[in-house]
Every structure is written in structure tokens, then in C-alpha cells.
Design an enzyme around this catalytic site. Structure first.
Site, PDB file in Angstrom:
ATOM      1  N   ASP A 232     -14.822  -3.548  36.328  1.00  0.00           N
ATOM      2  CA  ASP A 232     -15.036  -4.755  36.248  1.00  0.00           C
ATOM      3  C   ASP A 232     -14.919  -5.363  37.633  1.00  0.00           C
ATOM      4  O   ASP A 232     -15.946  -6.534  37.975  1.00  0.00           O
ATOM      5  CB  ASP A 232     -14.158  -5.241  35.231  1.00  0.00           C
ATOM      6  N   ASP A 273     -14.280  -7.598  26.722  1.00  0.00           N
ATOM      7  CA  ASP A 273     -12.883  -8.438  27.495  1.00  0.00           C
ATOM      8  C   ASP A 273     -12.106  -8.521  25.857  1.00  0.00           C
ATOM      9  O   ASP A 273     -10.976  -8.942  26.067  1.00  0.00           O
ATOM     10  CB  ASP A 273     -13.078  -9.667  27.900  1.00  0.00           C
TER      11      ASP A 273
END
Length: 386
Positions: A232, A273
Site C-alpha cells: 500500500d 481497506d
């Protein structure tokens, strides 16, 4: 009955419905919806304990002999090798999408992806709606459709899988109604792409993904989270790839939150997420159930038992998400949410284990059938030696 679980289910629907006519503050909307999604999905994942027990060869005493003779359900469990490769596979997929948007017509790419997401979205909505309809009982559950269909094939096993293909089905009227309703919904979404229809698909993807998938062990979960932590950070801070794909991809891989209703302005949160940390939180909840010696049969998602690991990790997740929102708003820049969520989830669970003196038990806990069998063999060998 778990009143928090019921409240979470109701809140998910209310937040979806109300947000279309009343502007809910963005951060409040996001935190509330994500909390309810995680709480609901993680508790629904308790059914995996029953399926894993059946895969280990245990017998459900609450079922008839005919039901007991049926093959056990397939439980999807992540392997250590898969967890280590996941960031690489994810990177390849992400970069592939970036190249597709950069070198091909954006509308054509989105058309192909929308068709794909509509198909799998139909399955996710069906799986979510069917249990709700089944609660009404009556003909929705009493009327059943059963057919055994097996098709032999000549394809190699690595392409076609085992032969014959088992296409048999055993469904209720609730399943059929849910399927046709989901098909109509998917068709409308494919044509109109309304943001609130996107959110229904996104919510169903989150619920079904977390409910049906197991990380196997805490160690595998930690490997996956740490790998995606760096994934990420690299793709958000190091390149324009992640942000470009998120903005251009018109599909239910994100949940949209209105910042303004007139004119309509939307912010987004990627499903990854929610789902990736959700896998981890669900594993911790099942570990809590294991510690509490909750019976496998029958599974009761409303069962009341101590949940120290789940609650601490959920609080950690919310603190991490709150930090993500704060930094994003403060600096007006996209943030890799896993940069804050991974340390929060891992740190809270490890701290809980340290305080409770259960570090070894946490790392030894396994939902992998093969590992459980190996342990039994080792125990039998030790008994023979003694």
C-alpha cells in the site's frame, strides 16, 4: 440474541438509505458503516468453525444420518505461500489495470470490468439476501429444488479440475427468489451505475468475503498484513498507479460516501481497506470462540462469550482508520490506509495476548485441517512412546 449484531445489521441498511436524502458527515458516515460491516461480517464468519470441524472429520450430532453422509463443505483457507505471494499478485493486477486505463479506451475497459463485477456481484447479493428471506419461513424455506448433475470431462486436472464436474444443486425458494432479484439488480447497475447501487454491491462483497474466508493462522494473517502494508505504501506514495486506478475504475471495488448531495460529490474507501483487516479480525473472533470453548455444533452467531482479542483489534482498527482520515484531511492528500491499520490491528492483538499471557496460544491457534491432523499424529506418536 446479540443485540449489537442486530443493531449493526439494521444500521447498515439505515446508513445506506438515509445517506441518499440526508447528508451525513463524511467521517462519521465512514466510521459508522465500516464498524457495522466489520462487526456483522466477523460474527457471521463463526459458521466457518462448524465447516472446519466437518472437514476435520467431526460429526454434527444435530443433523440426520442422511445429512451427515453428505460431503463436508469446502472451507477456503489461505496458505502461507499464498500470503507471501499476495502482494506480488496484487501488484501485477494493479499495474495491469493501470496500463489498461493508460493505453486503451477507458470506457471499454470499464465496460468489460463492469460486466465481470455484475456477474460476481449477482452471486454476492444472492448469498446475502437468501438468508434474510429464509428468516420469513413458510414456502420460502419449505419449497426446495434438487437436481444431481455430473459432467465428465477430458481436460487436464490443472485446467478443468477433478472429473466429473459436480453441477448438482439443492436450493430453496428463497435462494431462487434472491437469485432472480439479484440478476435484475445487477442488470440495472450495469446500465445505470448509480452510486447507491455500487454501495449495495460493495457491502455484499465485504460481508461475503469476510464471512467465507479464513486466514488459517495468526502467523499467516500477520504475513499477509505486513506484506500489504509495504504494498500500500509503495503504490500510493511511490507512484500514481493506485490513485489513478481508484479514480478511473468505475466498479464496486469501493464504497462511496457523499460529501455533498447537490451537487453530488463523492469520496471513496477501497474494499481492501475493509476486507483485508476484516479477515484478521474474524480470525481473532474465532480464536476468542475457541478460548471460550464455544461448541462447533450448532453454530450460533448470536452466542455470548468473551471477545477480548476481537474487541481490542476492532478498537485498534477504528483508531487506525481515524488516524488515516485525520492525516488525509489535514494534508489534503491520498493516504495508504493500511499504513495505519496494519500496526493498529497487529499491535492491539499482540498487546492483548501479552497482557493475558496467551502469546503461545495465539500463535499456535490454527484453522488449517492439515495442521490439525499432523498435531493428532504427533500426539498419538507421543502416547505410543510413553
Amino acid at each position: 440474541m446479540n443485540t449489537l449484531l442486530v443493531a449493526s445489521n439494521v444500521s447498515i441498511f439505515l446508513l445506506w438509505a438515509v445517506s441518499q436524502v440526508i447528508l451525513i458527515p463524511y467521517v462519521v458516515h465512514l466510521i459508522l458503516l465500516v464498524t457495522c460491516l466489520l462487526y456483522t461480517a466477523c460474527h457471521l464468519s463463526l459458521v466457518l468453525r462448524e465447516e472446519q470441524a466437518l472437514c476435520r472429520g467431526e460429526v454434527d450430532p444435530t443433523k440426520s444420518k442422511e445429512e451427515q453422509e453428505k460431503p463436508p463443505p469446502i472451507s477456503e483457507t489461505l496458505r502461507k505461500e499464498d500470503a507471501m505471494q499476495f502482494p506480488l499478485v496484487g501488484s501485477a493486477s494493479l499495474f495491469g489495470l493501470y496500463c489498461a486505463f493508460k493505453y486503451f479506451d477507458k470506457e471499454t475497459v470499464n465496460l468489460i470490468l463492469s460486466a465481470y463485477f455484475s456477474l460476481i456481484g449477482c452471486g454476492a447479493i444472492t448469498a446475502t439476501a437468501s438468508p434474510v428471506l429464509s428468516m420469513l419461513g413458510g414456502p420460502l424455506t419449505s419449497i426446495k429444488f434438487t437436481k444431481e448433475i455430473k459432467i465428465n470431462h477430458m481436460l487436464p486436472e490443472f485446467i478443468g479440475g477433478d472429473s466429473p464436474w459436480d453441477l448438482s444443486f439443492d436450493v430453496t425458494l428463497a435462494d431462487v427468489v434472491s437469485f432472480f432479484g439479484s440478476t435484475v439488480f445487477a442488470a440495472v447497475y450495469f446500465q445505470k451505475k448509480f452510486w447507491f447501487l455500487n454501495n449495495i454491491m460493495g457491502i455484499c462483497f465485504c460481508l461475503q468475503g469476510i464471512e467465507r474466508f479464513s486466514l488459517g493462522t495468526y502467523k499467516i494473517g500477520a504475513i499477509l498484513l505486513v506484506g500489504l502494508f509495504f504494498y500500500d505504501i509503495f503504490w500510493v506514495f511511490g507512484t500514481e498507479v493506485m490513485v489513478t486506478v481508484a479514480k478511473n475504475l468505475d466498479g464496486p471495488i469501493k464504497i462511496l460516501f457523499p460529501r455533498s448531495l447537490d451537487p453530488l460529490e463523492l469520496s471513496l474507501l477501497g474494499l481492501g481497506d475493509i476486507v483485508i483487516p476484516g479477515f484478521f479480525l474474524a480470525l481473532l473472533l474465532r480464536f476468542d470462540a475457541h478460548n471460550a470453548k464455544l461448541p462447533y455444533f450448532p453454530t450460533d452467531v448470536h452466542a455470548n462469550f468473551p471477545k477480548p482479542y476481537f474487541h481490542s483489534a476492532l478498537v485498534g482498527y477504528l483508531l487506525g482508520m481515524g488516524m488515516t482520515m485525520f492525516v488525509m484531511i489535514k494534508f489534503q492528500a491520498a493516504q495508504p490506509a493500511l499504513l495505519y491499520l496494519v500496526p493498529a490491528c497487529l499491535g492491539s492483538s499482540l498487546f492483548t495476548a501479552l497482557v493475558r499471557g496467551e502469546m503461545k496460544a495465539l500463535f499456535d491457534y490454527s484453522e488449517e485441517a492439515e495442521e490439525e491432523e499432523d498435531k493428532k499424529k504427533k500426539e498419538d506418536e507421543k502416547k505410543k512412546e510413553d
